[in-house]
Design a protein around this motif. Structure first.
Motif, PDB file in Angstrom:
ATOM      1  N   PHE A 145      36.337 -17.203   9.696  1.00 42.37           N
ATOM      2  CA  PHE A 145      36.607 -18.031   9.000  1.00 42.37           C
ATOM      3  C   PHE A 145      37.264 -18.493   7.104  1.00 42.37           C
ATOM      4  O   PHE A 145      38.119 -19.264   6.728  1.00 42.37           O
ATOM      5  CB  PHE A 145      36.323 -19.684   9.564  1.00 42.37           C
ATOM      6  CG  PHE A 145      36.814 -19.843  10.608  1.00 42.37           C
ATOM      7  CD1 PHE A 145      37.806 -19.854  11.618  1.00 42.37           C
ATOM      8  CD2 PHE A 145      35.952 -19.411  11.818  1.00 42.37           C
ATOM      9  CE1 PHE A 145      38.360 -19.867  12.953  1.00 42.37           C
ATOM     10  CE2 PHE A 145      35.791 -19.936  13.361  1.00 42.37           C
ATOM     11  CZ  PHE A 145      37.176 -20.113  14.168  1.00 42.37           C
ATOM     12  N   SER A 146      36.623 -17.636   6.900  1.00 36.73           N
ATOM     13  CA  SER A 146      36.712 -17.610   5.682  1.00 36.73           C
ATOM     14  C   SER A 146      37.873 -16.758   5.068  1.00 36.73           C
ATOM     15  O   SER A 146      37.702 -17.510   4.004  1.00 36.73           O
ATOM     16  CB  SER A 146      34.919 -17.008   4.916  1.00 36.73           C
ATOM     17  OG  SER A 146      35.219 -15.920   5.243  1.00 36.73           O
ATOM     18  N   LYS A 147      38.161 -15.818   5.589  1.00 35.33           N
ATOM     19  CA  LYS A 147      39.192 -15.594   5.089  1.00 35.33           C
ATOM     20  C   LYS A 147      40.446 -15.973   5.985  1.00 35.33           C
ATOM     21  O   LYS A 147      40.810 -16.549   6.720  1.00 35.33           O
ATOM     22  CB  LYS A 147      39.865 -14.380   5.361  1.00 35.33           C
ATOM     23  CG  LYS A 147      40.823 -13.497   4.738  1.00 35.33           C
ATOM     24  CD  LYS A 147      40.422 -11.759   4.685  1.00 35.33           C
ATOM     25  CE  LYS A 147      42.330 -11.047   4.540  1.00 35.33           C
ATOM     26  NZ  LYS A 147      42.437  -9.642   4.947  1.00 35.33           N
ATOM     27  N   PRO A 148      41.369 -17.299   5.007  1.00 37.47           N
ATOM     28  CA  PRO A 148      43.165 -16.932   6.073  1.00 37.47           C
ATOM     29  C   PRO A 148      43.727 -16.607   6.135  1.00 37.47           C
ATOM     30  O   PRO A 148      43.790 -15.159   6.333  1.00 37.47           O
ATOM     31  CB  PRO A 148      44.167 -17.909   4.795  1.00 37.47           C
ATOM     32  CG  PRO A 148      43.420 -17.081   3.598  1.00 37.47           C
ATOM     33  CD  PRO A 148      41.752 -17.138   3.873  1.00 37.47           C
ATOM     34  N   GLY A 149      44.151 -16.745   7.512  1.00 38.85           N
ATOM     35  CA  GLY A 149      44.914 -16.217   8.446  1.00 38.85           C
ATOM     36  C   GLY A 149      46.047 -16.125   8.183  1.00 38.85           C
ATOM     37  O   GLY A 149      46.371 -16.408   7.133  1.00 38.85           O
ATOM     38  N   VAL A 150      46.828 -15.083   8.646  1.00 40.44           N
ATOM     39  CA  VAL A 150      48.484 -15.137   8.291  1.00 40.44           C
ATOM     40  C   VAL A 150      49.248 -16.059   8.841  1.00 40.44           C
ATOM     41  O   VAL A 150      49.889 -16.207   7.442  1.00 40.44           O
ATOM     42  CB  VAL A 150      49.474 -13.907   8.550  1.00 40.44           C
ATOM     43  CG1 VAL A 150      49.687 -14.484  10.532  1.00 40.44           C
ATOM     44  CG2 VAL A 150      50.233 -13.570   8.719  1.00 40.44           C
ATOM     45  N   PHE A 151      49.266 -17.074   9.421  1.00 40.76           N
ATOM     46  CA  PHE A 151      49.913 -18.778   9.739  1.00 40.76           C
ATOM     47  C   PHE A 151      49.747 -19.611   8.135  1.00 40.76           C
ATOM     48  O   PHE A 151      50.209 -19.971   7.860  1.00 40.76           O
ATOM     49  CB  PHE A 151      49.749 -18.824  10.843  1.00 40.76           C
ATOM     50  CG  PHE A 151      50.134 -18.005  11.994  1.00 40.76           C
ATOM     51  CD1 PHE A 151      52.074 -18.260  11.602  1.00 40.76           C
ATOM     52  CD2 PHE A 151      49.597 -17.528  13.347  1.00 40.76           C
ATOM     53  CE1 PHE A 151      52.023 -17.058  12.613  1.00 40.76           C
ATOM     54  CE2 PHE A 151      50.146 -17.540  13.719  1.00 40.76           C
ATOM     55  CZ  PHE A 151      51.004 -16.802  13.826  1.00 40.76           C
ATOM     56  N   ALA A 152      48.044 -18.823   7.788  1.00 35.48           N
ATOM     57  CA  ALA A 152      47.905 -20.611   6.362  1.00 35.48           C
ATOM     58  C   ALA A 152      48.343 -19.780   5.688  1.00 35.48           C
ATOM     59  O   ALA A 152      48.296 -20.225   4.140  1.00 35.48           O
ATOM     60  CB  ALA A 152      45.947 -20.334   6.277  1.00 35.48           C
ATOM     61  N   GLN A 153      48.424 -17.918   4.942  1.00 32.88           N
ATOM     62  CA  GLN A 153      48.890 -17.892   3.946  1.00 32.88           C
ATOM     63  C   GLN A 153      50.399 -18.084   3.497  1.00 32.88           C
ATOM     64  O   GLN A 153      50.413 -18.158   2.754  1.00 32.88           O
ATOM     65  CB  GLN A 153      48.281 -16.330   4.329  1.00 32.88           C
ATOM     66  CG  GLN A 153      46.745 -15.508   3.929  1.00 32.88           C
ATOM     67  CD  GLN A 153      47.191 -14.178   4.216  1.00 32.88           C
ATOM     68  OE1 GLN A 153      47.515 -13.086   4.716  1.00 32.88           O
ATOM     69  NE2 GLN A 153      46.138 -13.517   4.416  1.00 32.88           N
ATOM     70  N   GLN A 154      50.981 -17.800   4.843  1.00 33.45           N
ATOM     71  CA  GLN A 154      52.471 -18.210   4.750  1.00 33.45           C
ATOM     72  C   GLN A 154      52.598 -19.594   3.968  1.00 33.45           C
ATOM     73  O   GLN A 154      53.426 -19.860   3.728  1.00 33.45           O
ATOM     74  CB  GLN A 154      52.750 -18.312   5.796  1.00 33.45           C
ATOM     75  CG  GLN A 154      53.385 -16.016   6.490  1.00 33.45           C
ATOM     76  CD  GLN A 154      53.899 -16.312   5.879  1.00 33.45           C
ATOM     77  OE1 GLN A 154      54.467 -16.152   5.290  1.00 33.45           O
ATOM     78  NE2 GLN A 154      53.583 -14.614   5.216  1.00 33.45           N
ATOM     79  N   GLN A 155      51.565 -20.755   4.942  1.00 32.00           N
ATOM     80  CA  GLN A 155      51.652 -22.138   4.550  1.00 32.00           C
ATOM     81  C   GLN A 155      51.639 -22.214   2.959  1.00 32.00           C
ATOM     82  O   GLN A 155      52.047 -23.240   2.385  1.00 32.00           O
ATOM     83  CB  GLN A 155      50.411 -22.911   5.282  1.00 32.00           C
ATOM     84  CG  GLN A 155      51.357 -24.643   4.916  1.00 32.00           C
ATOM     85  CD  GLN A 155      52.632 -24.392   5.582  1.00 32.00           C
ATOM     86  OE1 GLN A 155      53.238 -24.653   6.780  1.00 32.00           O
ATOM     87  NE2 GLN A 155      53.020 -25.912   4.503  1.00 32.00           N
ATOM     88  N   VAL A 156      50.489 -21.320   2.850  1.00 32.82           N
ATOM     89  CA  VAL A 156      49.394 -21.557   1.377  1.00 32.82           C
ATOM     90  C   VAL A 156      51.424 -20.985   0.331  1.00 32.82           C
ATOM     91  O   VAL A 156      51.792 -21.808  -0.500  1.00 32.82           O
ATOM     92  CB  VAL A 156      48.763 -20.654   0.746  1.00 32.82           C
ATOM     93  CG1 VAL A 156      48.960 -20.417  -0.705  1.00 32.82           C
ATOM     94  CG2 VAL A 156      47.717 -21.583   1.919  1.00 32.82           C
TER      95      VAL A 156
END
Length: 82
Positions: A31-42
């Protein structure tokens, strides 16, 4: 199939063994590295509302990620200026 084994239908007993194995050895999630969906939201959060809405719409219509749409737009801009 490029060296990959073909999947076959499993018997009930094989499914049971597989279920027990996955239950006992559940993969750990980082959970320390954001997943692909979190990266897209950022990425979208860094843009103004109109740009973010445009990218979301294009990405959905083209079945791509917003990052892929941005890459495509940059490549088109580079090609147009060459």
């Amino acid at each position: 199939m490029n060296g990959a084994k073909e999947m076959k239908d499993l018997t009930h007993a094989e499914y049971e063994v597989l279920d027990e194995r996955w239950t006992a050895t559940t993969p750990k999630v980082n959970f320390s590295k954001p997943g692909v969906f979190a990266q897209q939201q950022v990425l979208l959060d860094a843009l103004d509302d109109v740009s973010a809405a445009y990218l979301k719409s294009r990405a959905e219509a083209d079945h791509k990620t917003p990052a892929q749409i941005i890459g495509q737009l940059v490549h088109e801009k580079i090609a147009a200026s060459a």
